[in-house]
Design an enzyme around this catalytic site. Structure first.
Site, PDB file in Angstrom:
ATOM      1  CE1 TYR A   1      12.924  11.166   5.058  1.00  0.00           C
ATOM      2  CE2 TYR A   1      13.870  13.021   6.232  1.00  0.00           C
ATOM      3  CZ  TYR A   1      12.832  12.454   5.514  1.00  0.00           C
ATOM      4  OH  TYR A   1      11.687  13.184   5.262  1.00  0.00           O
TER       5      TYR A   1
ATOM      6  CG  ASP B   1      12.385  27.017  12.067  1.00  0.00           C
ATOM      7  OD1 ASP B   1      11.601  26.419  11.325  1.00  0.00           O
ATOM      8  OD2 ASP B   1      13.626  27.043  11.870  1.00  0.00           O
TER       9      ASP B   1
ATOM     10  CB  ALA C   1      10.837  29.351  10.095  1.00  0.00           C
TER      11      ALA C   1
HETATM   12  N1  LIG Z   1       9.959  17.852   1.741  1.00  0.00           N
HETATM   13  C1  LIG Z   1       9.632  16.558   1.623  1.00  0.00           C
HETATM   14  O1  LIG Z   1       9.725  15.955   0.522  1.00  0.00           O
HETATM   15  C2  LIG Z   1       9.124  15.800   2.806  1.00  0.00           C
HETATM   16  C3  LIG Z   1       9.301  16.264   4.105  1.00  0.00           C
HETATM   17  N2  LIG Z   1       8.860  15.490   5.151  1.00  0.00           N
HETATM   18  C4  LIG Z   1       9.051  15.928   6.536  1.00  0.00           C
HETATM   19  O2  LIG Z   1       8.345  17.148   6.735  1.00  0.00           O
HETATM   20  C5  LIG Z   1       8.957  17.895   7.802  1.00  0.00           C
HETATM   21  C6  LIG Z   1       9.175  19.330   7.357  1.00  0.00           C
HETATM   22  O3  LIG Z   1      10.112  19.294   6.305  1.00  0.00           O
HETATM   23  P1  LIG Z   1      10.110  20.375   5.118  1.00  0.00           P
HETATM   24  O4  LIG Z   1       9.101  21.436   5.379  1.00  0.00           O
HETATM   25  O5  LIG Z   1      10.086  19.647   3.847  1.00  0.00           O
HETATM   26  O6  LIG Z   1      11.592  20.935   5.313  1.00  0.00           O
HETATM   27  P2  LIG Z   1      12.189  22.399   5.374  1.00  0.00           P
HETATM   28  O7  LIG Z   1      13.653  22.191   5.425  1.00  0.00           O
HETATM   29  O8  LIG Z   1      11.596  23.260   4.317  1.00  0.00           O
HETATM   30  O9  LIG Z   1      11.670  22.958   6.801  1.00  0.00           O
HETATM   31  C7  LIG Z   1      12.129  22.345   7.965  1.00  0.00           C
HETATM   32  C8  LIG Z   1      12.172  23.418   9.056  1.00  0.00           C
HETATM   33  O10 LIG Z   1      12.629  22.785  10.250  1.00  0.00           O
HETATM   34  C9  LIG Z   1      13.586  23.628  10.854  1.00  0.00           C
HETATM   35  N3  LIG Z   1      14.535  22.855  11.672  1.00  0.00           N
HETATM   36  C10 LIG Z   1      15.477  21.981  11.245  1.00  0.00           C
HETATM   37  N4  LIG Z   1      16.181  21.520  12.284  1.00  0.00           N
HETATM   38  C11 LIG Z   1      15.673  22.113  13.399  1.00  0.00           C
HETATM   39  C12 LIG Z   1      15.983  22.061  14.782  1.00  0.00           C
HETATM   40  N5  LIG Z   1      17.009  21.311  15.229  1.00  0.00           N
HETATM   41  N6  LIG Z   1      15.254  22.790  15.641  1.00  0.00           N
HETATM   42  C13 LIG Z   1      14.233  23.561  15.188  1.00  0.00           C
HETATM   43  N7  LIG Z   1      13.885  23.679  13.893  1.00  0.00           N
HETATM   44  C14 LIG Z   1      14.607  22.952  13.018  1.00  0.00           C
HETATM   45  C15 LIG Z   1      14.295  24.321   9.718  1.00  0.00           C
HETATM   46  O11 LIG Z   1      14.921  25.514  10.150  1.00  0.00           O
HETATM   47  C16 LIG Z   1      13.153  24.553   8.739  1.00  0.00           C
HETATM   48  O12 LIG Z   1      12.549  25.806   8.944  1.00  0.00           O
HETATM   49  C17 LIG Z   1      10.260  17.133   8.128  1.00  0.00           C
HETATM   50  O13 LIG Z   1      10.053  16.328   9.261  1.00  0.00           O
HETATM   51  C18 LIG Z   1      10.464  16.240   6.901  1.00  0.00           C
HETATM   52  O14 LIG Z   1      11.196  15.065   7.197  1.00  0.00           O
HETATM   53  C19 LIG Z   1       8.238  14.274   4.971  1.00  0.00           C
HETATM   54  C20 LIG Z   1       8.046  13.799   3.698  1.00  0.00           C
HETATM   55  C21 LIG Z   1       8.451  14.533   2.530  1.00  0.00           C
HETATM   56  C1  LIG Z   2      16.016  14.616   0.376  1.00  0.00           C
HETATM   57  C2  LIG Z   2      14.549  14.404   0.471  1.00  0.00           C
HETATM   58  C3  LIG Z   2      14.166  13.985   1.806  1.00  0.00           C
HETATM   59  C4  LIG Z   2      12.980  13.489   2.147  1.00  0.00           C
HETATM   60  C5  LIG Z   2      11.819  13.414   1.226  1.00  0.00           C
HETATM   61  C6  LIG Z   2      10.820  12.423   1.718  1.00  0.00           C
HETATM   62  O1  LIG Z   2      10.711  12.356   3.103  1.00  0.00           O
HETATM   63  C7  LIG Z   2      11.137  11.046   1.189  1.00  0.00           C
HETATM   64  C8  LIG Z   2      10.210  10.337   0.541  1.00  0.00           C
HETATM   65  C9  LIG Z   2      10.544   8.968   0.113  1.00  0.00           C
HETATM   66  C10 LIG Z   2       9.725   8.205  -0.629  1.00  0.00           C
HETATM   67  C11 LIG Z   2       8.508   8.684  -1.270  1.00  0.00           C
HETATM   68  C12 LIG Z   2       7.654   7.758  -1.858  1.00  0.00           C
HETATM   69  C13 LIG Z   2       6.442   8.131  -2.562  1.00  0.00           C
HETATM   70  C14 LIG Z   2       5.556   7.142  -2.908  1.00  0.00           C
HETATM   71  C15 LIG Z   2       4.320   7.472  -3.604  1.00  0.00           C
HETATM   72  O2  LIG Z   2       4.111   8.594  -3.998  1.00  0.00           O
HETATM   73  C16 LIG Z   2       3.252   6.386  -3.847  1.00  0.00           C
HETATM   74  O3  LIG Z   2       2.265   6.972  -4.662  1.00  0.00           O
HETATM   75  C17 LIG Z   2       3.646   5.120  -4.581  1.00  0.00           C
HETATM   76  C18 LIG Z   2       4.549   4.262  -3.876  1.00  0.00           C
HETATM   77  C19 LIG Z   2       4.323   3.292  -2.954  1.00  0.00           C
HETATM   78  C20 LIG Z   2       3.069   3.173  -2.181  1.00  0.00           C
HETATM   79  C21 LIG Z   2       3.371   2.363  -0.929  1.00  0.00           C
HETATM   80  C22 LIG Z   2       2.221   2.471   0.039  1.00  0.00           C
HETATM   81  O4  LIG Z   2       1.343   3.347  -0.166  1.00  0.00           O
HETATM   82  O5  LIG Z   2       2.255   1.733   1.044  1.00  0.00           O
END
Ligand SMILES: NC(=O)C1=CN([C@@H]2O[C@H](COP(=O)(O)OP(=O)(O)OC[C@H]3O[C@@H](n4cnc5c(N)ncnc54)[C@H](O)[C@@H]3O)[C@@H](O)[C@H]2O)C=CC1
Ligand SMILES: CC/C=C\C[C@H](O)/C=C/C=C\C=C\C=C\C(=O)[C@@H](O)C/C=C\CCC(=O)O
Length: 282
Positions: A172, A57, A35
């Site tokens: 997480y 969602d 969503a």
């Molecule tokens: N935003 C970030 O920095 C990063 C996000 N991710 C991963 O990407 C995926 C998507 O996250 P985002 O788009 O950033 O988050 P978001 O919070 O914008 O979207 C997540 C969606 O999942 C839905 N959701 C949550 N719990 C649910 C449930 N129990 N059942 C069904 N739907 C549910 C929410 O309603 C929402 O629409 C997640 O797995 C997150 O861990 C990974 C790395 C970085």
């Molecule tokens: C509240 C936010 C929740 C989740 C966000 C997300 O899932 C968390 C990300 C955590 C760490 C992100 C790290 C980013 C690293 C980089 O951008 C790289 O360019 C540099 C760092 C290390 C490289 C290690 C590798 O590539 O093996």
């Protein structure tokens, strides 16, 4: 099988592009967490490339708004919204079944739904890991050749947190490690079992979505909220990605049939790239 460079085949989300965009015509995708955020971005790119999409969602209002927007952009018969809590096994099973009944098949499953809650850490495990496992098994029920189906591709969403752990989100981080391990093992099982289903993992760095904003709040970060400044420094250092780039990475996994067991990483510094593992030595 004719293999075009994937960028020649797809219309990237949000760009006019001159690619044919026919790559996914007739294909059906199910996206959990579809969503908003990353899930919505990949849903839009799938629709732009003429796939049918099932948005699964928890959030009823945001999901209905998302569907309304996508209907206006891509036509009313190309996506459905199913309100579902992925932690509810029965509801998730029904969501898969409803998708196949509506569109007649299933080819692509993206287990994307995720939360960041260190206070209710058990819920985080349920959504981020247990439900990814459930979603993978349900996807195989509908796509695996072991059940007489036609094959397909599964993308399980992990995170760069699995490569760069942080003190702010220990559980997480654990769930995202688990997604990689499970998906790689399942990819081997699929190959050895000739399921005909490719199972890959995607690890974004920080992405500009609602999830990223949870780092500010005690009700999601619990006692780890005291580390939020360090987390924000890390975001400043590594940069924040657009959801559309994550969608581009997912489309590459979907269209590159050589990928199974791959761990795609997407960062500001290196863009879309893959993690390489040392071969197992005796
Ligand atoms: N935003 C970030 O920095 C990063 C996000 N991710 C991963 O990407 C995926 C998507 O996250 P985002 O788009 O950033 O988050 P978001 O919070 O914008 O979207 C997540 C969606 O999942 C839905 N959701 C949550 N719990 C649910 C449930 N129990 N059942 C069904 N739907 C549910 C929410 O309603 C929402 O629409 C997640 O797995 C997150 O861990 C990974 C790395 C970085
Ligand atoms: C509240 C936010 C929740 C989740 C966000 C997300 O899932 C968390 C990300 C955590 C760490 C992100 C790290 C980013 C690293 C980089 O951008 C790289 O360019 C540099 C760092 C290390 C490289 C290690 C590798 O590539 O093996």
């Amino acid at each position: 099988m004719l293999k075009l460079p994937w960028h020649m085949v797809l219309k990237a989300q949000g760009s006019a592009g001159d690619a044919s965009g026919m790559a996914l015509h007739g294909k059906v995708a199910l996206v959990t967490g579809g969503a908003q955020g990353i899930g919505r971005a990949v849903a839009e790119t799938l629709l732009k490339n003429e796939a049918k999409v099932s948005l699964v969602d928890l959030n009823q209002s945001v999901g209905e708004m998302c569907k309304k927007d996508l209907d206006q952009q891509y036509g009313e018969d190309n996506c459905i919204f199913i309100q579902c809590d992925v932690t509810d096994r029965g509801k998730l099973q029904e969501a898969f079944q409803s998708t196949v009944e509506r569109f007649g098949r299933l080819d692509i499953v993206i287990n994307n739904a995720g939360i960041n809650n260190e206070k209710n850490w058990e819920k985080t495990i349920e959504v981020n890991l247990t439900s990814v496992i459930k979603g993978t098994y349900l996807a195989l029920d509908h796509m695996s050749k072991e059940y007489g189906k036609e094959g397909g591709v599964i993308i399980n969403v992990s995170s760069m947190a699995a490569f760069l752990h942080s003190p702010h989100q220990p559980v997480y981080t654990a769930t995202k490690h688990g997604v990689i391990g499970f998906s790689r093992a399942m990819a081997d099982a699929s190959e050895q079992g000739q399921y005909g289903v490719r199972i890959n993992t995607l690890c974004p760095a920080f992405v500009d979505t609602q999830l990223l904003r949870t780092v500010e709040h005690e009700e999601t970060m619990g006692k780890f909220v005291k580390f939020k400044d360090e987390f924000k420094e890390r975001m400043d250092k590594f940069g924040v990605l657009k959801p559309s780039l994550i969608a581009e990475g997912m489309m590459r996994i979907i269209t590159d049939e050589s990928l199974n067991g791959a761990v795609m990483k997407i960062t500001c510094s290196k863009g879309i790239h893959f993690h390489t593992y040392e071969p197992l030595s005796a």
